[in-house]
Structures are given as structure tokens and as C-alpha cells.
Design an enzyme around this catalytic site. Structure first.
Site, PDB file in Angstrom:
ATOM      1  N   GLY A  18      50.434  47.146  36.976  1.00  0.00           N
ATOM      2  CA  GLY A  18      51.468  46.932  35.946  1.00  0.00           C
ATOM      3  C   GLY A  18      51.064  45.920  34.898  1.00  0.00           C
ATOM      4  O   GLY A  18      50.008  45.285  34.982  1.00  0.00           O
ATOM      5  N   LYS A  74      50.028  40.544  24.268  1.00  0.00           N
ATOM      6  CA  LYS A  74      49.175  40.328  25.444  1.00  0.00           C
ATOM      7  C   LYS A  74      48.968  38.823  25.596  1.00  0.00           C
ATOM      8  O   LYS A  74      48.459  38.179  24.671  1.00  0.00           O
ATOM      9  CB  LYS A  74      47.839  41.043  25.257  1.00  0.00           C
ATOM     10  CG  LYS A  74      46.943  41.006  26.489  1.00  0.00           C
ATOM     11  CD  LYS A  74      45.787  41.980  26.343  1.00  0.00           C
ATOM     12  CE  LYS A  74      44.824  41.888  27.519  1.00  0.00           C
ATOM     13  NZ  LYS A  74      43.711  42.822  27.383  1.00  0.00           N
ATOM     14  N   ASP A 113      43.670  52.234  35.698  1.00  0.00           N
ATOM     15  CA  ASP A 113      44.757  51.568  34.971  1.00  0.00           C
ATOM     16  C   ASP A 113      44.316  51.198  33.553  1.00  0.00           C
ATOM     17  O   ASP A 113      45.148  50.827  32.731  1.00  0.00           O
ATOM     18  CB  ASP A 113      45.235  50.316  35.715  1.00  0.00           C
ATOM     19  CG  ASP A 113      44.098  49.361  36.034  1.00  0.00           C
ATOM     20  OD1 ASP A 113      43.121  49.806  36.674  1.00  0.00           O
ATOM     21  OD2 ASP A 113      44.162  48.187  35.641  1.00  0.00           O
ATOM     22  N   ASN A 114      43.018  51.303  33.290  1.00  0.00           N
ATOM     23  CA  ASN A 114      42.514  51.002  31.946  1.00  0.00           C
ATOM     24  C   ASN A 114      42.145  52.273  31.189  1.00  0.00           C
ATOM     25  O   ASN A 114      41.350  52.233  30.248  1.00  0.00           O
ATOM     26  CB  ASN A 114      41.299  50.074  32.028  1.00  0.00           C
ATOM     27  CG  ASN A 114      41.682  48.683  32.515  1.00  0.00           C
ATOM     28  OD1 ASN A 114      42.849  48.305  32.457  1.00  0.00           O
ATOM     29  ND2 ASN A 114      40.721  47.934  32.996  1.00  0.00           N
ATOM     30  N   ASP A 174      42.332  48.079  26.722  1.00  0.00           N
ATOM     31  CA  ASP A 174      42.031  46.923  27.571  1.00  0.00           C
ATOM     32  C   ASP A 174      40.615  46.402  27.358  1.00  0.00           C
ATOM     33  O   ASP A 174      39.719  46.628  28.167  1.00  0.00           O
ATOM     34  CB  ASP A 174      42.279  47.237  29.056  1.00  0.00           C
ATOM     35  CG  ASP A 174      43.744  47.000  29.413  1.00  0.00           C
ATOM     36  OD1 ASP A 174      44.545  46.777  28.484  1.00  0.00           O
ATOM     37  OD2 ASP A 174      44.085  47.039  30.602  1.00  0.00           O
ATOM     38  N   ASP A 195      48.876  34.127  35.857  1.00  0.00           N
ATOM     39  CA  ASP A 195      49.841  33.375  35.046  1.00  0.00           C
ATOM     40  C   ASP A 195      50.418  34.142  33.858  1.00  0.00           C
ATOM     41  O   ASP A 195      51.279  33.629  33.145  1.00  0.00           O
ATOM     42  CB  ASP A 195      49.186  32.077  34.538  1.00  0.00           C
ATOM     43  CG  ASP A 195      47.883  32.351  33.792  1.00  0.00           C
ATOM     44  OD1 ASP A 195      47.609  33.524  33.456  1.00  0.00           O
ATOM     45  OD2 ASP A 195      47.127  31.381  33.548  1.00  0.00           O
ATOM     46  N   GLY A 196      49.913  35.345  33.606  1.00  0.00           N
ATOM     47  CA  GLY A 196      50.453  36.114  32.474  1.00  0.00           C
ATOM     48  C   GLY A 196      49.932  35.659  31.120  1.00  0.00           C
ATOM     49  O   GLY A 196      50.396  36.126  30.086  1.00  0.00           O
ATOM     50  N   GLY A 246      50.791  42.816  33.809  1.00  0.00           N
ATOM     51  CA  GLY A 246      50.900  41.469  34.357  1.00  0.00           C
ATOM     52  C   GLY A 246      50.928  40.419  33.268  1.00  0.00           C
ATOM     53  O   GLY A 246      51.363  39.289  33.473  1.00  0.00           O
ATOM     54  N   ARG A 247      50.413  40.787  32.120  1.00  0.00           N
ATOM     55  CA  ARG A 247      50.459  39.831  31.009  1.00  0.00           C
ATOM     56  C   ARG A 247      50.575  40.562  29.678  1.00  0.00           C
ATOM     57  O   ARG A 247      50.080  40.105  28.651  1.00  0.00           O
ATOM     58  CB  ARG A 247      49.245  38.934  31.015  1.00  0.00           C
ATOM     59  CG  ARG A 247      47.960  39.710  30.973  1.00  0.00           C
ATOM     60  CD  ARG A 247      46.926  38.894  30.371  1.00  0.00           C
ATOM     61  NE  ARG A 247      45.633  39.460  30.686  1.00  0.00           N
ATOM     62  CZ  ARG A 247      44.526  38.802  30.502  1.00  0.00           C
ATOM     63  NH1 ARG A 247      44.547  37.597  30.030  1.00  0.00           N
ATOM     64  NH2 ARG A 247      43.394  39.366  30.777  1.00  0.00           N
TER      65      ARG A 247
HETATM   66  P1  AMP Z   1      42.633  44.123  33.788  1.00  0.00           P
HETATM   67  O1  AMP Z   1      41.430  43.900  34.652  1.00  0.00           O
HETATM   68  O2  AMP Z   1      42.725  43.190  32.614  1.00  0.00           O
HETATM   69  O3  AMP Z   1      42.839  45.536  33.415  1.00  0.00           O
HETATM   70  O4  AMP Z   1      43.883  43.705  34.691  1.00  0.00           O
HETATM   71  C1  AMP Z   1      44.206  44.320  35.892  1.00  0.00           C
HETATM   72  C2  AMP Z   1      45.621  43.964  36.265  1.00  0.00           C
HETATM   73  O5  AMP Z   1      45.771  42.556  36.382  1.00  0.00           O
HETATM   74  C3  AMP Z   1      46.659  44.409  35.247  1.00  0.00           C
HETATM   75  O6  AMP Z   1      47.795  44.788  35.952  1.00  0.00           O
HETATM   76  C4  AMP Z   1      46.892  43.166  34.440  1.00  0.00           C
HETATM   77  O7  AMP Z   1      48.139  43.152  33.812  1.00  0.00           O
HETATM   78  C5  AMP Z   1      46.762  42.070  35.493  1.00  0.00           C
HETATM   79  N1  AMP Z   1      46.318  40.803  34.925  1.00  0.00           N
HETATM   80  C6  AMP Z   1      45.103  40.511  34.409  1.00  0.00           C
HETATM   81  N2  AMP Z   1      45.053  39.237  33.984  1.00  0.00           N
HETATM   82  C7  AMP Z   1      46.273  38.700  34.237  1.00  0.00           C
HETATM   83  C8  AMP Z   1      46.862  37.416  34.016  1.00  0.00           C
HETATM   84  N3  AMP Z   1      46.199  36.407  33.464  1.00  0.00           N
HETATM   85  N4  AMP Z   1      48.145  37.252  34.402  1.00  0.00           N
HETATM   86  C9  AMP Z   1      48.828  38.243  34.977  1.00  0.00           C
HETATM   87  N5  AMP Z   1      48.332  39.451  35.208  1.00  0.00           N
HETATM   88  C10 AMP Z   1      47.073  39.697  34.849  1.00  0.00           C
HETATM   89 MG    MG Z   2      44.096  46.523  32.416  1.00  0.00          MG
END
Ligand code: AMP
Ligand code: MG
Length: 524
Positions: free
Chosen positions: A100, A122, A269-270, A279, A134-135, A102-103
Site C-alpha cells: 500500500g 510522496k 507493486d511498482n 516509483d 515513517d512515511g 506507505g508514504r
Molecule cells: P518501494 O520499494 O518504494 O516501492 O516501497 C515498497 C513499500 O514500502 C510501499 O508500500 C511503500 O509505500 C512503502 N514505503 C517505502 N518507503 C516508506 C517510508 N519511508 N515510509 C512508509 N512506507 C514506505
Molecule cells: Mg513502490
């Protein structure tokens, strides 16, 4: 500041009834309402003028206090109800369950000039999907996302866009190299823009939870808004939808291969359902042509997402999407048929693209071999991909290779170790060029015409990893001039732009193994 808000995702799909930011599994919903975090001292760093206009805003809007407040998360746009999307995904080949946004926080969808745009912050704070993180986002990764989104668009690669880059005034703790040395960095927020941010993982999460009702709702919604020519909620319609997603996905991959882009984290997810590059994390650009290269240190062992493997991974990811859609069709065979056609189609698309890069307008039987041999040569000799193809267009049709190495002058600049070009290697290059020049004789183009054609597909300027890093280093000292300079230059990547000639060069030696230039982690 007036935007024409027209929400569909949050209106037509089920919402999570809980409205707080607490981390949780969100069942039976496509998204959760959330409130962006208020930054302590937001500063506007950069705006893409094109996206400003695309969503219907003016220069005056850009300068307004409201713009900064809305696109930093300080204030919620009137009429907007921000939300985070629920999705799952396969990370590095393993099902990871619910991920989901997350940020990422969706502000609203706006419609301008008949075009729908979802606006998404973002780095604007935690959501129910933040898990243990931390989002937030740091300046370095936000600069990389902002610049690359826009650069990719101008290269003609399907991509999500970026409207703005804002410093939050808050500090964010990151262990950049995952080596136990966390440090504070400047926090930033990017406003991403795309018709939709739905991913393969958005479908997967419902399928994994056996929630066929919502899987159908989401798929019908996606078809209705983004594939409107596909009619009706029939099995055929779902298979056609899948076939079109596959087609778009492979078109995107062929573009990546054309410009030398390595995504770095092709988790499901990407993967955008619209076939957009999405992403921007530890992505990178090939400098020396090495199909085994990945910039992502998190993937250094398996190199799952290396340059030369991106089409295979796309295929694997599409199989996961097909699996998720099976409950809507109730048989697997139609998907298997699509997959078969699609992987054949990829090779044709790839070859057509390589022909363009080489300046062939016609199709000849020997082309696959010419391409294949070239790829081996580029790999065997440390060659800068961008320089090589751009300079190749300067070759003259009547260049004579017999006993004279005139071709070398044209491409020498692209070699990282020109002194290595001797003996068998030189002989092999000579024979490849011989063959290539003969092949050009079969084309009906003048040197000038061929150069013009080739220069439309072989960019002169790409966002080399070290260039983004130089812009980041300066920005860290509050000098954003290089962010804008690169942004401006990359608006016309195929034009000569002699004023930017310094950026048409091989990666400097200092950047060869430097963090941020050739090595990037997922930390952002
Ligand atoms: P990503 O590798 O950036 O595609 O992230 C994979 C998952 O981790 C996704 O659900 C992102 O929303 C979540 N995510 C990545 N970085 C953060 C962050 N700093 N805070 C919260 N969620 C994160
Ligand atoms: Mg992602």
C-alpha cells in the site's frame, strides 16, 4: 488557486471505514482516507511548468502561498479528501502481502483539457500502510524522482510525471547504505501526477484475499476509465484488458532498453496498470553498456532487476497479474495464449527498436545477427551506450573500412578504455563496422537523412547517475541551480543544445564506484 476536482477512484471504490493513520491490515477496501502531515517550514524548490499547465494552473498560482501549502501537505485542497491506496505485491519474487501507499497520499483527481490527472504527494507522512517506516522522503530521492519523471517523459518513455518538489523543513533519519550508520537528511515532498496510480499489486491484494467482489469492482473501474474501448464485464473483456496491459508494459520495457534505463525495483507493486514507469527509487542509466548491471545495491546478489533482464521480469510480473485476474475469467488458458503472443511480440518490438537505433528503415534477414553481434561487442569493450549510438549517426555511408579505421574516429569517444582497442577486439569491431556499412548500403537514405532519423531515437542527453548526484550535492547546500539546469536540458534530450555540450560526455572517473552514482540502495 482553482483546480477542477473530479474524483472517481475514491467515489466508485470501497473505502476503509476507519479514518485514522494507525498501521493495520485493510480488508475489503481499495483505500483509506488519511490526512497529510503538516511540514514545519515548507519551501518550494522546483516546479515543472508543463505539469503546472497540464493540470490547469498558472504562473501566478505557482507563486501563491496556497500552492506551497497544498503541495507540501500543509493544507488540504478544498473539495479534496486525501487517501492512501491499498495494494500488495511480489518483492524480489516473493509475495509480500499488503504493502500500500506507505508514504504516498493521493490529494485528488483533476480534469483539465479532457485529461484526467491524479495528484499524489510522496513523503507527506504516515498512512495505515506505512508498516514500520515513517512515511517521509528525503531530498536526494525526491530530486531523483522529480527530474527523472520529467526527463523520461521528454525521452518519449511512458511515465508518471512530477509537478513539484518541496523541502519540508523537517529532518528525516536514514541509514542510506544499510550499514548501521543512520544520519539526518533534509525531508522533501514530491507531487507526482498520472492518470492513475493503480498497480499490478492493486489487483493482487484482492485476489490474495479471495475478495472477488472487490477484484471485479476494481477491474471494472479500471476498464471503464482507462480502457473505455473495452466493453462489458465479460470474460473476454477481462482477457482483452490483460492483453492490453501486457502490450503497454512491453512497450515501456522496449523504451527502457532503447534509452538505457534500469528501473532497479520491478516488484509487482511498482508496475503501473497503465504501463507507466512508476516509483523512481534506485534506478540508473547504463553508462558502459553492461546488460548485467543494476544500480540497486539491495539487488546486488541476485541481480534480478538488471538491465538485460527487464523483459523477463515484466513477463514474470504479468504472470502474477494474470493469476490475480483468473477468478474473473475462471480459466487460465486464455491468459496463457496472451502470454505466448506477447513474448513473441516483445522480440519483434525489440528488434524494430534496435533497427531504428541503427538507422535501418527496412527489415532484413541479417538484422538480428547484426544487432546480436553489436551487443556482444559493446559488452566486450567498455562502451558508453549513449555516446556510442549518438555518434554512430555521424558515420558516412561511404566510410571505407578496408585497411583504414575511419570508423574509429566516429566512435572512439564512446570507449572508456580506448587503449584496449587492439588485436582481436579491434579486428572484431572492424568486421562489425564492415557489415554495418554494407547493410547501410541497402538503405535508401542519405547520411543527412539517416542522422536525422537516428537522432530521434538515440538521445544526446540522459540523466546520468552522477549528474543527478551533482544536483543533489548542490541542493544539499541550498543551491538548486543544477536541478533546474538539468530539468531544462532534459526537456529536449534529442536536440543538439550546444550550450549543454559538457553533459554529453562519459561518466567521469570519480563517479565510477561512487555511492549515489553507480550504487544506490532502496533507502529513500
Ligand atoms: P518501494 O520499494 O518504494 O516501492 O516501497 C515498497 C513499500 O514500502 C510501499 O508500500 C511503500 O509505500 C512503502 N514505503 C517505502 N518507503 C516508506 C517510508 N519511508 N515510509 C512508509 N512506507 C514506505
Ligand atoms: Mg513502490
Amino acid at each position: 488557486m482553482k483546480l477542477n476536482i473530479n474524483n472517481t477512484f475514491s467515489k466508485e471504490l470501497p473505502a476503509d471505514p476507519k479514518r485514522d493513520n494507525s498501521r493495520r491490515q485493510v480488508i475489503g477496501a481499495a483505500f483509506s482516507y488519511v490526512t497529510p502531515r503538516v511540514p514545519s517550514a515548507p519551501v518550494l524548490v522546483h516546479v515543472s511548468e508543463e505539469m503546472l499547465q497540464a493540470i490547469g494552473l498558472s504562473e501566478d498560482d505557482k507563486k501563491s502561498e496556497a500552492f506551497l501549502r497544498v503541495f507540501s501537505g500543509a493544507e488540504v485542497l478544498e473539495g479534496a479528501e486525501p487517501y492512501a491506496m491499498c495494494y500488495g505485491g511480489h518483492q524480489f519474487g516473493h509475495w509480500a502481502g499488503q504493502l500500500g501507499d506507505g508514504r504516498a497520499i493521493n490529494l485528488a483527481e483533476v480534469v483539465h483539457n479532457d485529461q484526467r490527472w491524479a495528484l499524489q504527494l510522496k513523503g507527506a507522512g504516515e498512512t495505515p500502510y506505512s508498516r514500520s517506516a515513517d512515511g517521509l522522503a528525503v531530498l536526494r530521492s525526491s530530486i531523483r524522482e522529480h527530474l527523472c519523471s520529467e526527463a523520461m517523459h521528454h525521452l518519449g518513455v511512458p511515465t508518471t510525471r512530477s509537478l513539484s518538489l518541496v523541502l519540508t523543513g523537517d529532518e528525516v533519519l536514514r541509514d542510506m547504505l544499510y550499514d548501521g550508520n543512520p544520519a539526518y537528511e533534509k525531508g522533501a515532498v514530491v507531487c507526482r501526477v498520472a492518470p492513475s496510480f493503480i498497480r499490478f499489486g492493486s489487483f493482487q491484494i484482492f485476489a490474495a484475499r479471495r475478495d472477488t467482489e472487490n477484484l471485479k469492482k476494481l477491474t471494472d473501474y479500471t476498464i471503464r476509465h482507462f480502457f473505455p474501448h473495452i466493453k462489458g464485464g465479460t470474460s473476454d473483456a477481462y482477457v482483452q484488458f490483460f492483453a492490453e496491459v501486457a502490450e503497454r508494459t512491453f512497450d515501456m520495457i522496449v523504451h527502457w532498453q532503447r534509452v538505457g534505463f534500469v528501473h532497479g525495483v520491478m516488484n509487482t507493486d511498482n508496475m503501473s496498470i497503465l504501463g507507466l514507469t512508476i516509483d523512481y527509487g534506485p534506478y540508473g542509466w547504463l553508462e558502459d553498456y553492461d546488460p548485467d548491471w543494476t544500480p540497486n545495491t539491495t539487488d546486488a546478489q541476485g541481480r534480478r532487476y538488471r538491465f538485460g533482464h527487464q523483459a523477463n521480469v515484466a513477463l514474470w510480473n504479468l504472470v502474477q497479474l494474470a493469476n490475480a485476474l483468473v477468478p474473473l475469467v475462471q480459466e487460465t488458458q486464455p491468459f496463457e495464449e496472451v502470454m505466448e503472443k506477447i513474448s513473441e511480440g516483445y522480440h519483434l518490438k525489440y528488434m524494430a527498436m534496435m533497427r531504428q537505433k541503427l538507422g535501418f528503415q527496412t527489415e532484413k534477414r541479417e538484422d538480428p545477427e547484426i544487432v546480436d553481434t553489436l551487443e556482444q561487442m559493446l559488452k566486450a569493450t567498455e562502451t558508453d551506450m549513449t555516446l556510442f549510438f549518438r555518434n554512430l549517426a555521424n558515420l558516412a555511408n561511404d566510410t571505407n573500412t578496408e585497411g583504414n579505421d575511419a570508423f574509429l574516429e566516429v566512435i572512439m569517444e564512446a570507449f572508456y578504455q580506448p587503449q584496449a582497442l587492439k588485436g582481436e577486439l579491434l579486428e572484431n569491431w572492424r568486421s562489425w563496422f564492415n557489415r554495418y556499412l554494407q547493410r547501410l548500403q541497402e538503405e535508401d537514405l542519405s547520411d543527412e537523412e539517416r542522422r536525422e532519423q537516428m537522432n530521434k531515437v538515440n538521445p544526446k542527453y540522459v540523466l546520468r547517475n552522477y549528474m543527478a548526484q551533482l544536483a543533489i550535492d548542490k541542493a544539499d547546500k541550498d543551491d538548486f541551480s543544477l536541478v533546474d539546469e538539468l530539468y531544462q536540458m532534459l526537456k529536449n534530450p534529442y536536440a543538439e543544445q550546444p550550450e549543454y555540450q559538457q553533459w554529453f560526455a562519459k561518466r567521469p572517473d570519480w563517479a565510477r564506484d561512487k555511492v549515489g552514482c553507480s550504487m544506490l540502495s532502496c533507502s529513500s
